[in-house]
Design an enzyme around this catalytic site. Sequence first.
Site, PDB file in Angstrom:
ATOM      1  N   MET A  30      54.090 118.318  37.933  1.00 42.97           N
ATOM      2  CA  MET A  30      54.342 117.663  38.615  1.00 42.97           C
ATOM      3  C   MET A  30      53.684 116.623  38.436  1.00 42.97           C
ATOM      4  O   MET A  30      53.033 116.262  39.342  1.00 42.97           O
ATOM      5  CB  MET A  30      53.566 118.872  38.765  1.00 42.97           C
ATOM      6  CG  MET A  30      54.376 120.455  38.966  1.00 42.97           C
ATOM      7  SD  MET A  30      53.721 121.112  40.575  1.00 42.97           S
ATOM      8  CE  MET A  30      52.211 121.760  39.925  1.00 42.97           C
ATOM      9  N   HIS A  34      49.075 113.849  31.695  1.00 44.12           N
ATOM     10  CA  HIS A  34      47.641 113.585  30.927  1.00 44.12           C
ATOM     11  C   HIS A  34      48.734 113.684  28.946  1.00 44.12           C
ATOM     12  O   HIS A  34      49.828 114.302  29.018  1.00 44.12           O
ATOM     13  CB  HIS A  34      46.932 115.100  30.929  1.00 44.12           C
ATOM     14  CG  HIS A  34      47.185 116.755  31.588  1.00 44.12           C
ATOM     15  ND1 HIS A  34      47.974 117.076  29.905  1.00 44.12           N
ATOM     16  CD2 HIS A  34      47.063 117.032  32.408  1.00 44.12           C
ATOM     17  CE1 HIS A  34      48.683 118.078  30.447  1.00 44.12           C
ATOM     18  NE2 HIS A  34      47.608 118.460  32.281  1.00 44.12           N
ATOM     19  N   GLY A  36      48.579 116.296  27.569  1.00 41.06           N
ATOM     20  CA  GLY A  36      49.355 117.700  27.462  1.00 41.06           C
ATOM     21  C   GLY A  36      50.689 117.206  27.641  1.00 41.06           C
ATOM     22  O   GLY A  36      51.592 117.993  26.527  1.00 41.06           O
ATOM     23  N   HIS A  37      51.123 116.889  28.331  1.00 37.70           N
ATOM     24  CA  HIS A  37      52.661 116.311  29.040  1.00 37.70           C
ATOM     25  C   HIS A  37      53.191 115.774  28.054  1.00 37.70           C
ATOM     26  O   HIS A  37      54.045 115.971  27.366  1.00 37.70           O
ATOM     27  CB  HIS A  37      52.489 116.252  30.426  1.00 37.70           C
ATOM     28  CG  HIS A  37      51.728 116.688  31.704  1.00 37.70           C
ATOM     29  ND1 HIS A  37      51.124 115.969  32.126  1.00 37.70           N
ATOM     30  CD2 HIS A  37      52.779 117.514  32.602  1.00 37.70           C
ATOM     31  CE1 HIS A  37      50.574 117.055  33.055  1.00 37.70           C
ATOM     32  NE2 HIS A  37      51.429 118.260  33.422  1.00 37.70           N
ATOM     33  N   LYS A 149      50.520 126.394  27.438  1.00 32.44           N
ATOM     34  CA  LYS A 149      49.101 127.043  29.467  1.00 32.44           C
ATOM     35  C   LYS A 149      49.538 127.771  30.196  1.00 32.44           C
ATOM     36  O   LYS A 149      49.165 128.380  30.305  1.00 32.44           O
ATOM     37  CB  LYS A 149      49.120 124.747  29.484  1.00 32.44           C
ATOM     38  CG  LYS A 149      47.077 124.781  29.501  1.00 32.44           C
ATOM     39  CD  LYS A 149      47.185 125.215  30.501  1.00 32.44           C
ATOM     40  CE  LYS A 149      47.135 124.915  31.874  1.00 32.44           C
ATOM     41  NZ  LYS A 149      47.527 124.540  33.231  1.00 32.44           N
ATOM     42  N   MET A 184      43.997 121.425  28.894  1.00 38.45           N
ATOM     43  CA  MET A 184      43.836 120.330  29.607  1.00 38.45           C
ATOM     44  C   MET A 184      44.949 120.488  30.754  1.00 38.45           C
ATOM     45  O   MET A 184      45.807 120.993  30.469  1.00 38.45           O
ATOM     46  CB  MET A 184      44.477 118.795  28.664  1.00 38.45           C
ATOM     47  CG  MET A 184      43.426 118.245  27.842  1.00 38.45           C
ATOM     48  SD  MET A 184      44.909 116.955  27.110  1.00 38.45           S
ATOM     49  CE  MET A 184      43.795 116.288  25.726  1.00 38.45           C
ATOM     50  N   SER A 185      44.564 120.017  32.290  1.00 40.18           N
ATOM     51  CA  SER A 185      45.061 120.027  32.943  1.00 40.18           C
ATOM     52  C   SER A 185      45.064 118.858  33.944  1.00 40.18           C
ATOM     53  O   SER A 185      43.649 118.784  34.380  1.00 40.18           O
ATOM     54  CB  SER A 185      44.913 121.734  33.572  1.00 40.18           C
ATOM     55  OG  SER A 185      44.879 121.533  35.365  1.00 40.18           O
TER      56      SER A 185
HETATM   57  P1  AMP Z   1      52.409 120.776  35.369  1.00 39.95           P
HETATM   58  O1  AMP Z   1      52.158 119.200  36.137  1.00 39.95           O
HETATM   59  O2  AMP Z   1      51.308 121.230  35.258  1.00 39.95           O
HETATM   60  O3  AMP Z   1      53.645 121.653  36.036  1.00 39.95           O
HETATM   61  O4  AMP Z   1      53.174 121.104  33.646  1.00 39.95           O
HETATM   62  C1  AMP Z   1      54.375 120.317  33.475  1.00 39.95           C
HETATM   63  C2  AMP Z   1      54.756 121.198  31.876  1.00 39.95           C
HETATM   64  O5  AMP Z   1      53.051 120.402  31.028  1.00 39.95           O
HETATM   65  C3  AMP Z   1      54.690 122.441  32.228  1.00 39.95           C
HETATM   66  O6  AMP Z   1      55.590 123.142  31.026  1.00 39.95           O
HETATM   67  C4  AMP Z   1      52.932 122.923  31.383  1.00 39.95           C
HETATM   68  O7  AMP Z   1      52.909 124.271  30.758  1.00 39.95           O
HETATM   69  C5  AMP Z   1      52.837 122.134  30.364  1.00 39.95           C
HETATM   70  N1  AMP Z   1      51.216 121.809  30.534  1.00 39.95           N
HETATM   71  C6  AMP Z   1      50.781 121.718  31.485  1.00 39.95           C
HETATM   72  N2  AMP Z   1      49.099 120.919  30.286  1.00 39.95           N
HETATM   73  C7  AMP Z   1      49.834 121.678  29.316  1.00 39.95           C
HETATM   74  C8  AMP Z   1      48.478 121.414  28.123  1.00 39.95           C
HETATM   75  N3  AMP Z   1      46.935 121.371  27.845  1.00 39.95           N
HETATM   76  N4  AMP Z   1      49.368 121.896  27.214  1.00 39.95           N
HETATM   77  C9  AMP Z   1      50.699 122.154  26.819  1.00 39.95           C
HETATM   78  N5  AMP Z   1      51.434 122.145  27.234  1.00 39.95           N
HETATM   79  C10 AMP Z   1      51.116 121.513  28.699  1.00 39.95           C
END
Ligand code: AMP
Length: 279
Positions: A30, A34, A36-37, A149, A184-185
């Site tokens: 989305m 960061h 994590g992504h 996560k 991370m988020s």
């Molecule tokens: P999001 O943008 O929050 O929808 O996350 C996109 C992808 O990145 C999803 O598969 C999440 O699980 C992964 N993700 C988000 N935060 C982390 C993190 N801290 N470590 C690893 N993967 C992450």
Amino acid sequence: MMKIFKKPAAFQTFCHNLRTQGTVGFVPTMGALHEGHLSLMQASTRKCDHTVVSIFVNPLQFLPHEDFSQYPRPLKRDLELCRHMNVSAVIIPTPESMYTPPFTLKVTESALSRHFCGQSRPGHFDGVLTVVLKLLNLTQPDVLFMGQKDYQQQLLIRRLIDNLNLNMRLEMVPTLREKSGLAMSSRNQYLLPQQKIDAAGIYTALKAVKAMHKGGVMDSKHLSRALAKQLKFIEGFILDYVAVVDKNTLENPGPHSRGLVALVAGYMGKTRLIDNILL
Ligand code: AMP
């Protein structure tokens, strides 16, 4: 040169051609990227010949009172980061292009999605499953990379792939954390400095429950109660749910359980935080 697409159909054609030139890894996000992504993208570029990324704040997975309109959208920075990670293409569709009317279909799962985030956020996982299926149909990757996560989410997508015979595999990438231990988020930027410090206690509590389990405490109810008790000490943290369950079914563990996962969700102020650890 990294390609940037807004139109799903053009992206689909591009991915179709890309597949003739080697394996394709896909990282749906989305945005507000960061590390994590980036670790998902890195896993993909290591294992696949090409990596494609989607950046889409999916309105379908937000409840009316949630942060859809406030969700951070630093697009220019995100695209720079993707470029830096050697991504071949990024799709940044508009909601209108993803949900062109009449849009009258959705994907619903009826077991894994009943609990935890599915219970606290009714309809959330329908929105996730629907958008991910669409993105997978556009990309048709060899490997889909998802973060630990969002543990329940990756389990649901695994079920989507199995139940609907999608021809790909899912790889779960471990949670990347701040030095403090905080997962991370993109939502961490809503936190005040002190809230960020306090929120690191979630991982401390998860590690403590893992240590208890390693030390011989096997009863999931006991572990879950111990975790809840420790989380209560975190200043300002309002618990939504805590559970220690079978890592594959998210049900209470039975004799055939192949491992446990401890799951936590709650709020720091208005910010929803989730985390988990495999035991
Ligand atoms: P999001 O943008 O929050 O929808 O996350 C996109 C992808 O990145 C999803 O598969 C999440 O699980 C992964 N993700 C988000 N935060 C982390 C993190 N801290 N470590 C690893 N993967 C992450």
